[in-house]
Write a protein that holds these residues in place. Structure first.
Motif, PDB file in Angstrom:
ATOM      1  N   ARG A 425      51.827 142.054  55.767  1.00  0.00           N
ATOM      2  CA  ARG A 425      51.726 142.272  57.219  1.00  0.00           C
ATOM      3  C   ARG A 425      52.265 141.095  58.007  1.00  0.00           C
ATOM      4  O   ARG A 425      52.766 141.273  59.122  1.00  0.00           O
ATOM      5  CB  ARG A 425      50.269 142.554  57.586  1.00  0.00           C
ATOM      6  CG  ARG A 425      49.738 143.864  57.001  1.00  0.00           C
ATOM      7  CD  ARG A 425      48.289 144.097  57.338  1.00  0.00           C
ATOM      8  NE  ARG A 425      47.767 145.293  56.686  1.00  0.00           N
ATOM      9  CZ  ARG A 425      46.707 145.329  55.889  1.00  0.00           C
ATOM     10  NH1 ARG A 425      46.022 144.199  55.653  1.00  0.00           N
ATOM     11  NH2 ARG A 425      46.311 146.454  55.327  1.00  0.00           N
ATOM     12  N   ASP A 426      52.161 139.898  57.441  1.00  0.00           N
ATOM     13  CA  ASP A 426      52.732 138.715  58.091  1.00  0.00           C
ATOM     14  C   ASP A 426      54.231 138.602  57.886  1.00  0.00           C
ATOM     15  O   ASP A 426      54.853 137.677  58.411  1.00  0.00           O
ATOM     16  CB  ASP A 426      52.073 137.441  57.532  1.00  0.00           C
ATOM     17  CG  ASP A 426      50.649 137.263  58.005  1.00  0.00           C
ATOM     18  OD1 ASP A 426      50.263 137.929  58.990  1.00  0.00           O
ATOM     19  OD2 ASP A 426      49.915 136.470  57.379  1.00  0.00           O
ATOM     20  N   ARG A 427      54.793 139.512  57.112  1.00  0.00           N
ATOM     21  CA  ARG A 427      56.234 139.508  56.795  1.00  0.00           C
ATOM     22  C   ARG A 427      56.633 138.185  56.144  1.00  0.00           C
ATOM     23  O   ARG A 427      57.651 137.575  56.454  1.00  0.00           O
ATOM     24  CB  ARG A 427      57.051 139.777  58.059  1.00  0.00           C
ATOM     25  CG  ARG A 427      56.613 141.065  58.742  1.00  0.00           C
ATOM     26  CD  ARG A 427      57.302 141.324  60.050  1.00  0.00           C
ATOM     27  NE  ARG A 427      56.655 142.458  60.727  1.00  0.00           N
ATOM     28  CZ  ARG A 427      57.039 142.927  61.896  1.00  0.00           C
ATOM     29  NH1 ARG A 427      58.075 142.386  62.528  1.00  0.00           N
ATOM     30  NH2 ARG A 427      56.413 143.942  62.434  1.00  0.00           N
ATOM     31  N   TRP A 428      55.770 137.766  55.220  1.00  0.00           N
ATOM     32  CA  TRP A 428      55.942 136.491  54.518  1.00  0.00           C
ATOM     33  C   TRP A 428      57.070 136.540  53.509  1.00  0.00           C
ATOM     34  O   TRP A 428      57.739 135.532  53.244  1.00  0.00           O
ATOM     35  CB  TRP A 428      54.615 136.169  53.823  1.00  0.00           C
ATOM     36  CG  TRP A 428      54.457 134.809  53.241  1.00  0.00           C
ATOM     37  CD1 TRP A 428      54.584 133.602  53.866  1.00  0.00           C
ATOM     38  CD2 TRP A 428      54.086 134.509  51.889  1.00  0.00           C
ATOM     39  NE1 TRP A 428      54.308 132.575  53.002  1.00  0.00           N
ATOM     40  CE2 TRP A 428      53.991 133.107  51.771  1.00  0.00           C
ATOM     41  CE3 TRP A 428      53.783 135.289  50.772  1.00  0.00           C
ATOM     42  CZ2 TRP A 428      53.637 132.459  50.586  1.00  0.00           C
ATOM     43  CZ3 TRP A 428      53.420 134.649  49.588  1.00  0.00           C
ATOM     44  CH2 TRP A 428      53.362 133.252  49.508  1.00  0.00           C
ATOM     45  N   PHE A 429      57.285 137.712  52.893  1.00  0.00           N
ATOM     46  CA  PHE A 429      58.321 137.853  51.870  1.00  0.00           C
ATOM     47  C   PHE A 429      59.680 138.072  52.517  1.00  0.00           C
ATOM     48  O   PHE A 429      59.822 138.876  53.448  1.00  0.00           O
ATOM     49  CB  PHE A 429      57.995 139.022  50.944  1.00  0.00           C
ATOM     50  CG  PHE A 429      56.686 138.884  50.227  1.00  0.00           C
ATOM     51  CD1 PHE A 429      56.568 138.038  49.126  1.00  0.00           C
ATOM     52  CD2 PHE A 429      55.557 139.583  50.651  1.00  0.00           C
ATOM     53  CE1 PHE A 429      55.361 137.906  48.465  1.00  0.00           C
ATOM     54  CE2 PHE A 429      54.356 139.458  49.994  1.00  0.00           C
ATOM     55  CZ  PHE A 429      54.248 138.600  48.902  1.00  0.00           C
ATOM     56  N   ALA A 430      60.679 137.379  51.994  1.00  0.00           N
ATOM     57  CA  ALA A 430      62.047 137.591  52.482  1.00  0.00           C
ATOM     58  C   ALA A 430      62.585 138.941  52.039  1.00  0.00           C
ATOM     59  O   ALA A 430      63.417 139.540  52.712  1.00  0.00           O
ATOM     60  CB  ALA A 430      62.959 136.478  51.978  1.00  0.00           C
ATOM     61  N   VAL A 431      62.103 139.434  50.889  1.00  0.00           N
ATOM     62  CA  VAL A 431      62.576 140.717  50.371  1.00  0.00           C
ATOM     63  C   VAL A 431      61.479 141.356  49.525  1.00  0.00           C
ATOM     64  O   VAL A 431      60.753 140.678  48.799  1.00  0.00           O
ATOM     65  CB  VAL A 431      63.865 140.533  49.531  1.00  0.00           C
ATOM     66  CG1 VAL A 431      63.649 139.571  48.382  1.00  0.00           C
ATOM     67  CG2 VAL A 431      64.387 141.871  49.020  1.00  0.00           C
ATOM     68  N   ILE A 432      61.349 142.663  49.649  1.00  0.00           N
ATOM     69  CA  ILE A 432      60.500 143.465  48.775  1.00  0.00           C
ATOM     70  C   ILE A 432      61.402 144.512  48.130  1.00  0.00           C
ATOM     71  O   ILE A 432      62.168 145.198  48.820  1.00  0.00           O
ATOM     72  CB  ILE A 432      59.355 144.146  49.544  1.00  0.00           C
ATOM     73  CG1 ILE A 432      58.429 143.090  50.154  1.00  0.00           C
ATOM     74  CG2 ILE A 432      58.572 145.087  48.642  1.00  0.00           C
ATOM     75  CD1 ILE A 432      57.300 143.673  50.993  1.00  0.00           C
ATOM     76  N   PHE A 483      67.272 150.603  43.189  1.00  0.00           N
ATOM     77  CA  PHE A 483      66.528 149.579  43.895  1.00  0.00           C
ATOM     78  C   PHE A 483      66.690 149.806  45.391  1.00  0.00           C
ATOM     79  O   PHE A 483      67.817 149.941  45.894  1.00  0.00           O
ATOM     80  CB  PHE A 483      67.058 148.185  43.551  1.00  0.00           C
ATOM     81  CG  PHE A 483      66.595 147.657  42.233  1.00  0.00           C
ATOM     82  CD1 PHE A 483      65.283 147.815  41.815  1.00  0.00           C
ATOM     83  CD2 PHE A 483      67.469 146.974  41.402  1.00  0.00           C
ATOM     84  CE1 PHE A 483      64.861 147.321  40.592  1.00  0.00           C
ATOM     85  CE2 PHE A 483      67.060 146.469  40.184  1.00  0.00           C
ATOM     86  CZ  PHE A 483      65.753 146.650  39.778  1.00  0.00           C
ATOM     87  N   TYR A 484      65.567 149.828  46.115  1.00  0.00           N
ATOM     88  CA  TYR A 484      65.594 149.899  47.574  1.00  0.00           C
ATOM     89  C   TYR A 484      65.174 148.538  48.099  1.00  0.00           C
ATOM     90  O   TYR A 484      64.095 148.033  47.775  1.00  0.00           O
ATOM     91  CB  TYR A 484      64.671 151.006  48.081  1.00  0.00           C
ATOM     92  CG  TYR A 484      65.192 152.378  47.734  1.00  0.00           C
ATOM     93  CD1 TYR A 484      66.043 153.067  48.597  1.00  0.00           C
ATOM     94  CD2 TYR A 484      64.862 152.982  46.516  1.00  0.00           C
ATOM     95  CE1 TYR A 484      66.545 154.323  48.264  1.00  0.00           C
ATOM     96  CE2 TYR A 484      65.354 154.231  46.177  1.00  0.00           C
ATOM     97  CZ  TYR A 484      66.199 154.888  47.051  1.00  0.00           C
ATOM     98  OH  TYR A 484      66.694 156.131  46.712  1.00  0.00           O
ATOM     99  N   ILE A 485      66.048 147.939  48.891  1.00  0.00           N
ATOM    100  CA  ILE A 485      65.870 146.566  49.351  1.00  0.00           C
ATOM    101  C   ILE A 485      65.226 146.580  50.732  1.00  0.00           C
ATOM    102  O   ILE A 485      65.820 147.061  51.708  1.00  0.00           O
ATOM    103  CB  ILE A 485      67.224 145.821  49.410  1.00  0.00           C
ATOM    104  CG1 ILE A 485      67.996 146.020  48.100  1.00  0.00           C
ATOM    105  CG2 ILE A 485      67.006 144.350  49.714  1.00  0.00           C
ATOM    106  CD1 ILE A 485      67.264 145.555  46.863  1.00  0.00           C
TER     107      ILE A 485
END
Length: 500
Positions: A425-432, A483-485
């Motif tokens: 929720r904090d959008r901490w990851f650059a990519v999922i 893979f969906y980026i």
């Protein structure tokens, strides 16, 4: 009048040649795929999560630490696997190759052990030579046998311990098997049928003093190792919870039913042939081992993510007892043809669910995936996905080592995933990286495989799909997988996936 040709090619010789050729064909066919499997740079058999955890340990990250906003690793395998793996790989450029090569040597050691046990049972060199070939002829052995996971080395250590115990079963030297059994358990807490067989054998033989010595030495050694890892090797971490608790809480009735079908289809007939040999040539300790191997395989196959290798110990004994039955029938001069035919059918069925080895096109797809990640995201950017190996090999960091384990443990109430959800929720990851598009996928089983509803909602609200990449065939769960980026939605984020 019998001709010289007839004498040279007696039925017994023809049956022997047929059995060797049958087993040899499948063994050579399967082992010849090893160079492609071992050298393939990508994931083949759920290896990515383990590689990510090993890489993090090699980088000094406490993988047995409790879940926190800084990350979580399930680390459900034994500590010796992680410690040895962290010494074998390059932490900054992790590769499956050294772990797969180690597994290959372990599987060859298991094959040799089959030959030794077959010779001890029969005193026959044909059985001793055929047994390793039958073992390597099983598709699951030669496919999963060179995976980068802990199963193969653990199986070799456990089986070595059983061979020592069998050799010295009626003397105090049986205690020499205990260190090997304990080491195997701390490599992977799985293949304990041999140890149980020793305990049952000593009980049935009324060797009560030796039983108490064996059980006591086993308990003291195991508890001592547990204390060593918890207090000295991984101090102030929750090693004991990972090691003792996380694996045992992942039982699934659906997985159990699937595993029961697999056992019935692949192993029921050869197990019955094994019991037929033991009926003709009684051996109490081997009978105990076979019964324990079958029962434990059926009990543990119900664990989420379990695979056919959970019947490894049954395969070991099948590979010993079928050649033993063959040489017994050859000596008795009746019923040999049936055994040879059944051996061929068993090994043919044993190729089921053995995926083909990677091809050059798969290597090209893997290189394209890695190139995409390296060019699109900065080194050490924070990433989250089902296949952590692809991410860490591309130079990304995976503080939450594996979506599947984290969310599975959360769904069972074992480990809370609030920290992971908060980071999403904090959008901490650059990519999922997911294997499906959340907006388009409708299969509930696929959606629930490694994401809880809360996790799906958090990703859908805070991330968006920006690209789609073809997954190499060895990594696909379904043929149509891509893979969906996912990257953070524009707006409320300022960390850009970098570490706090």
């Amino acid at each position: 009048m019998t001709t010289g040709f007839g004498r040279r090619f007696s039925p017994s010789l023809l049956y022997t040649i047929s059995a060797v050729l049958l087993a040899g064909f499948f063994a050579v066919r399967n082992v010849s795929s090893w160079p492609a499997r071992i050298s393939y740079p990508g994931e083949e058999s759920y290896e990515g999560c383990a590689l990510a955890e090993i890489a993090r340990l090699a980088q000094g990250v406490p993988i047995y630490a409790p879940a926190s906003p800084q990350g979580f690793a399930g680390a459900t395998y034994g500590p010796l696997y992680f410690l040895l793996g962290s010494r074998l790989i390059d932490a900054n450029n992790p590769s499956y190759f050294p772990l797969r090569l180690l597994s290959a040597f372990a599987i060859l050691g298991c094959a040799a052990g089959c030959g030794v046990l077959a010779f001890w049972l029969t005193k026959n060199y044909l059985a001793a030579g055929l047994s390793p070939i039958v073992f390597l002829a099983y598709g699951i052995v030669t496919f999963h046998g060179v995976s980068a996971l802990s199963d193969n080395v653990a199986l070799f250590i456990f089986f070595s311990g059983f061979l020592v115990a069998y050799r010295f079963r009626d003397s105090r030297a049986v205690l020499l098997s205990v260190p090997l059994i304990v080491l195997g358990f701390f490599y992977k807490q799985q293949f304990i049928a041999g140890a149980l067989a020793v305990l049952v054998y000593l009980l049935l033989e009324k060797q009560y003093v030796r039983l108490a010595q064996f059980a006591g030495f086993l308990a003291v050694s195991g508890l001592g190792m547990l204390a060593l890892f918890q207090s000295i090797v991984f101090p102030k971490q929750e090693f004991w919870r990972h090691f003792l608790f996380y694996q045992s809480t992942l039982f699934s009735w659906h997985q159990f039913r699937s595993g029961l079908f697999n056992f019935t289809f692949m192993f029921a007939a050869p197990v019955l042939l094994g019991f037929e040999y033991l009926r003709r040539r009684p051996n109490k300790m081997i009978r105990c081992y076979l019964i324990c191997a079958v029962l434990l395989g059926l009990l543990t196959i119900g664990k989420e993510s379990a695979f056919i290798q959970y019947f490894y110990e049954s395969i070991l004994l099948i590979s010993v007892l079928m050649p033993a039955l063959l040489v017994t029938r050859l000596a008795e001069r009746h019923g040999v043809l049936e055994v040879v035919v059944l051996l061929g059918i068993v090994l043919l069925i044993g190729q089921w669910y053995t995926p083909p080895p990677p091809e050059p096109a798969d290597v090209a797809r893997y290189n394209a995936v890695e190139s995409f990640f390296r060019h699109r995201f900065p080194s050490h950017a924070l990433a989250l996905g089902f296949r952590g190996g692809d991410l860490v090999q591309a130079g990304l960091d995976t503080p939450f080592a594996d979506l599947f384990q984290t969310e599975l443990l959360a769904r069972r109430g074992v480990v809370a995933d609030e920290d992971l959800l908060a980071r999403i929720r904090d959008r901490w990851f650059a990519v999922i990286v997911l294997d499906f598009d959340l907006e388009k996928e409708r299969d509930p089983e696929w959606l629930d495989m490694y994401l809880t509803p809360l996790a799906r909602d958090a990703i859908g609200e805070n991330y968006r799909v920006v690209d789609e990449i073809e997954i190499p065939v060895p990594e696909r769960v379904n043929p149509q997988d891509h893979f969906y980026i996912y990257v953070p939605q524009p707006g409320r984020f300022d960390r850009q996936g970098q570490k706090n």
